[in-house]
Structures are given as structure tokens and as C-alpha cells.
Design a protein around this motif. Structure first.
Motif, PDB file in Angstrom:
ATOM      1  N   GLU A  51       0.827  -1.207   0.000  1.00 39.76           N
ATOM      2  CA  GLU A  51       0.000   0.000   0.000  1.00 39.76           C
ATOM      3  C   GLU A  51       0.862   1.257   0.000  1.00 39.76           C
ATOM      4  OE1 GLU A  51      -3.941   1.867   2.181  1.00 39.76           O
ATOM      5  OE2 GLU A  51      -2.990   0.088   3.040  1.00 39.76           O
ATOM      6  N   ARG A  63      -5.466  -8.218  -6.131  1.00 41.48           N
ATOM      7  CA  ARG A  63      -6.315  -9.086  -6.953  1.00 41.48           C
ATOM      8  C   ARG A  63      -5.504  -9.658  -8.106  1.00 41.48           C
ATOM      9  NH1 ARG A  63     -12.184  -6.943  -6.401  1.00 41.48           N
ATOM     10  NH2 ARG A  63     -11.890  -5.434  -4.754  1.00 41.48           N
ATOM     11  N   GLU A  71      -7.820   6.275  -3.063  1.00 44.16           N
ATOM     12  CA  GLU A  71      -8.708   5.329  -2.392  1.00 44.16           C
ATOM     13  C   GLU A  71      -9.445   4.461  -3.416  1.00 44.16           C
ATOM     14  OE1 GLU A  71     -12.558   5.241   0.639  1.00 44.16           O
ATOM     15  OE2 GLU A  71     -11.498   7.139   0.306  1.00 44.16           O
ATOM     16  N   TRP A 119      -6.838   1.994  -4.906  1.00 49.65           N
ATOM     17  CA  TRP A 119      -6.486   0.923  -3.958  1.00 49.65           C
ATOM     18  C   TRP A 119      -7.652  -0.068  -3.813  1.00 49.65           C
ATOM     19  CZ3 TRP A 119      -2.376  -1.333  -2.503  1.00 49.65           C
ATOM     20  CH2 TRP A 119      -2.405  -2.209  -1.427  1.00 49.65           C
ATOM     21  N   ASN A 120      -8.867   0.434  -3.706  1.00 45.52           N
ATOM     22  CA  ASN A 120     -10.028  -0.452  -3.577  1.00 45.52           C
ATOM     23  C   ASN A 120     -10.248  -1.312  -4.830  1.00 45.52           C
ATOM     24  OD1 ASN A 120     -10.648   0.281  -0.943  1.00 45.52           O
ATOM     25  ND2 ASN A 120     -11.958   1.964  -1.598  1.00 45.52           N
ATOM     26  N   ALA A 178      -6.798  -3.978  -4.531  1.00 46.18           N
ATOM     27  CA  ALA A 178      -6.453  -4.743  -3.315  1.00 46.18           C
ATOM     28  C   ALA A 178      -7.505  -5.807  -3.009  1.00 46.18           C
ATOM     29  CB  ALA A 178      -6.314  -3.798  -2.131  1.00 46.18           C
ATOM     30  N   ARG A 179      -7.028  -6.926  -2.506  1.00 52.59           N
ATOM     31  CA  ARG A 179      -7.957  -7.960  -2.030  1.00 52.59           C
ATOM     32  C   ARG A 179      -8.545  -7.494  -0.706  1.00 52.59           C
ATOM     33  NH1 ARG A 179      -8.142 -12.806  -4.598  1.00 52.59           N
ATOM     34  NH2 ARG A 179      -6.310 -13.375  -5.761  1.00 52.59           N
ATOM     35  N   LYS A 180      -9.782  -7.832  -0.480  1.00 46.45           N
ATOM     36  CA  LYS A 180     -10.455  -7.448   0.783  1.00 46.45           C
ATOM     37  C   LYS A 180     -10.304  -8.550   1.783  1.00 46.45           C
ATOM     38  CE  LYS A 180     -11.863  -3.637  -0.902  1.00 46.45           C
ATOM     39  NZ  LYS A 180     -11.057  -2.542  -0.809  1.00 46.45           N
TER      40      LYS A 180
END
Length: 190
Positions: free
Chosen positions: A81, A143, A181, A184-185, A188-190
């Protein structure tokens, strides 16, 4: 005896090509580029044997400057990140500082006038980011998407962010953070 080529003239032609292509697109005539550079059209072809050669060298010149801006202090360690944030902010800051270069590189990037060798050379300064993406996908932090797709997402969201910063500079930080934001969303994997 031929006179030696001047680096100043070459740079003036590249700067003029950036400006004219940003304004008129890739179909802009070389006569216009030469006029803005303050040289004769024949002089342009002394430095660049064809318009395609000019476009390929312009792409490499802009990518080199972008690479210096983005990769000069790139944190090769730290969280994914943190590194993604750094790359995002440097790219957005570069694009806001150099809007003509940003518009020109966007057009050149989708042009069929660039050689595969030029495209590959233009990506070399960003090898650390590509390696980080591949390692992050393999480790499950990001991802499972091809790095080129992640780069395209970054480019699209960054372009939107830069446009809003240009229109409303008083809220630049808000747009930078909102764009980051969203980026990144998206990756990125949650």
C-alpha cells in the motif's frame, strides 16, 4: 562539412512537438511543430528522419521524465500500500505539473506509430513497480489481474483525478486522496 547537431534544437523540437500534439493530436503537421520550435521544417528532419521517428523519440523522452519523477525516491521496501500510494501520488503530481506531456503521452500510448521496441524501452523505468505488482498478486495482497490491466486502471483513475485538480486546484488534496482510495479499492484484495 555538416554542422554538428545542437542538443538545444533537438530539445526545442521535442518541446514543440509535445505542445502541438497536446493541442492538435498526432495528425498535427510537422510544419507546425517546426514553426513552434523556431526551426525550418527541413531542420526538423535533420534531427528526426521521419515523423514516426520523432513520435517514437518523443514518447521515450516523456517516459524518461515521468520515470525520473515517479521512480527517483521509489520506496523499494515497505508495504504494498505504501509503494502503491507513492507511485500514485508521484504520477498524479507529474501529470498536474506537465499537462501537455500528459495529454501527448496519452495519445502516443494508443498510437500504432510506436514500435514495440519503443514501448518496451518506455516501460523500463517502471520495472520496480511492475515487479511489485507481480509479487503482490502472487502473495495474494492484490487481486489477480494482469499488471497491464492494473496500470490501465491506475491511468484512468489518475487521469480523472488530474482533470479535477486542474479544474478545482483548491481541492487538489481531496481529489488526490479520493482517487488513491478508488485505485487501492480496485486492486487490493479485501
Amino acid at each position: 562539412m555538416a554542422r554538428p547537431k545542437s542538443e538545444d534544437k533537438r530539445n526545442a523540437i521535442l518541446a514543440a512537438a509535445t505542445q502541438v500534439i497536446a493541442e492538435q493530436g498526432l495528425g498535427a503537421p510537422t510544419a507546425r511543430i517546426a514553426k513552434v520550435a523556431g526551426v525550418a521544417e527541413g531542420t526538423l528532419f535533420t534531427y528526426f528522419e521521419s515523423k514516426d521517428v520523432l513520435l517514437n523519440e518523443l514518447y521515450l523522452d516523456i517516459k524518461a521524465g515521468m520515470g525520473e519523477a515517479m521512480m527517483g525516491a521509489y520506496p523499494r521496501t515497505g508495504s504494498i500500500e505504501k509503494r502503491a500510494r507513492y507511485a500514485w501520488l508521484q504520477y498524479v503530481n507529474w501529470g498536474v505539473a506537465f499537462p501537455d506531456k500528459r495529454r501527448t503521452i496519452a495519445q502516443l500510448s494508443v498510437s500504432d506509430r510506436l514500435s514495440e521496441q519503443t514501448r518496451a524501452a518506455g516501460m523500463r523505468p517502471f520495472a520496480d513497480i511492475n515487479e511489485m505488482l507481480e509479487a503482490s498478486i502472487a502473495s495474494g495482497v492484490l487481486r489477480d489481474q494482469p499488471p497491464a490491466f492494473v496500470a490501465a486502471i491506475m491511468g484512468s483513475l489518475a487521469e480523472t483525478t488530474m482533470e479535477f485538480i486542474e479544474r478545482d486546484p483548491a481541492h487538489a488534496e481531496r481529489y488526490r486522496e479520493a482517487g488513491l482510495e478508488a485505485f487501492w479499492n480496485a486492486i487490493a484484495r479485501k
